[in-house]
Design an enzyme around this catalytic site. Structure first.
Site, mmCIF file in Angstrom:
data_model
loop_
_atom_site.group_PDB
_atom_site.id
_atom_site.type_symbol
_atom_site.label_atom_id
_atom_site.label_comp_id
_atom_site.label_asym_id
_atom_site.label_seq_id
_atom_site.Cartn_x
_atom_site.Cartn_y
_atom_site.Cartn_z
ATOM 1 N N CYS A 89 94.217 2.999 90.498
ATOM 2 C CA CYS A 89 93.227 3.613 91.389
ATOM 3 C C CYS A 89 92.848 2.652 92.527
ATOM 4 C CB CYS A 89 92.012 4.091 90.600
ATOM 5 S SG CYS A 89 90.969 5.260 91.524
ATOM 6 N N HIS A 193 94.657 8.071 87.794
ATOM 7 C CA HIS A 193 94.204 7.406 86.570
ATOM 8 C C HIS A 193 95.129 7.781 85.413
ATOM 9 C CE1 HIS A 193 90.301 5.751 87.853
ATOM 10 N NE2 HIS A 193 90.237 6.804 88.649
ATOM 11 N N GLU A 195 95.130 6.573 82.528
ATOM 12 C CA GLU A 195 94.338 6.561 81.301
ATOM 13 C C GLU A 195 93.503 7.828 81.130
ATOM 14 O OE1 GLU A 195 91.446 5.125 84.367
ATOM 15 O OE2 GLU A 195 93.611 5.007 84.018
#
Length: 220
Positions: A89, A193, A195
């Site tokens: 990011c 992102h 994750e």
């Protein structure tokens, strides 16, 4: 060729400079069986074979906090020495020379700048939501078997690399495209992102770990 491969990765460092979503990144890697070591000072780098630079927030405060850790010059050397580094990011944006978001000098690991996403009919800024990756150049995160995964974005700015070969993947934004991934040598980054991108994001991180464990071959 000498330097084209490294020994298998034993320890991955997660850079903590006060601007990253460390918990979610740590949780994602733990689920993949890969622990992360906290990196807050230059001496923490000594035990690391690879690094992750996360980031959430604005460009200038992030660079200020990164300078306060004493890590900036070490990160530049890390990249220069072709050691593995993954930005996430805002961590992607910090790899560039400058940003429209502020006046601070970025890390400069990639030539180019970060620009505000253009106003486009039907698109909101900040751009928040899922988008499909469009591969542009080979990189260890996105392998052919992954096709074009959907991943989760939250951003108002996107990098514009000077070198087309640094652009690993894009995503559609309005009538055009925006940078989603960059890669050069052993340094790469995701604007999205991973994750927070469910199974698709986990697969991308797993690809990176597998690449590290296999000796981090340079992309061809």
């Amino acid at each position: 060729m000498p330097g084209d491969s490294l020994k298998p990765i034993q320890r991955i460092g997660l850079i903590d400079y006060g601007m990253g979503n460390l918990h979610s990144v740590q949780t994602s890697f733990n689920r993949l069986g890969q622990p992360l070591a906290q990196v807050r000072h230059p001496q923490d780098l000594e035990a690391c074979d690879a690094l992750i630079l996360p980031g959430v927030g604005a460009f200038d405060p992030a660079m200020e906090k990164l300078h306060s850790t004493g890590l900036v010059q070490h990160l530049r050397s890390w990249h220069h020495n072709k050691r593995p580094l993954l930005g996430i990011c805002l961590g992607l944006q910090l790899l560039f020379e400058r940003s429209d978001e502020g006046n601070a000098e970025g890390l400069g690991l990639f030539e180019g700048e970060v620009q505000r996403l253009p106003d486009q009919q039907g698109e909101r800024i900040p751009h928040m939501g899922w988008a499909q990756l469009k591969p542009q150049h080979p990189c260890p995160l996105l392998v052919q078997s992954d096709a074009q995964p959907w991943v989760y974005f939250v951003h108002s700015y996107a990098a514009v690399p000077n070198k087309a070969t640094d652009l690993a993947a894009t995503m559609t934004f309005g009538q055009g495209e925006a940078t989603a991934m960059v890669w050069r040598n052993r340094t790469g980054a995701c604007q999205f992102h991973p994750e927070k991108s469910a199974k698709a994001g986990a697969q991308l991180l797993k690809n990176w770990i597998s690449w590290l464990q296999s000796g981090a071959q340079l992309p061809k």
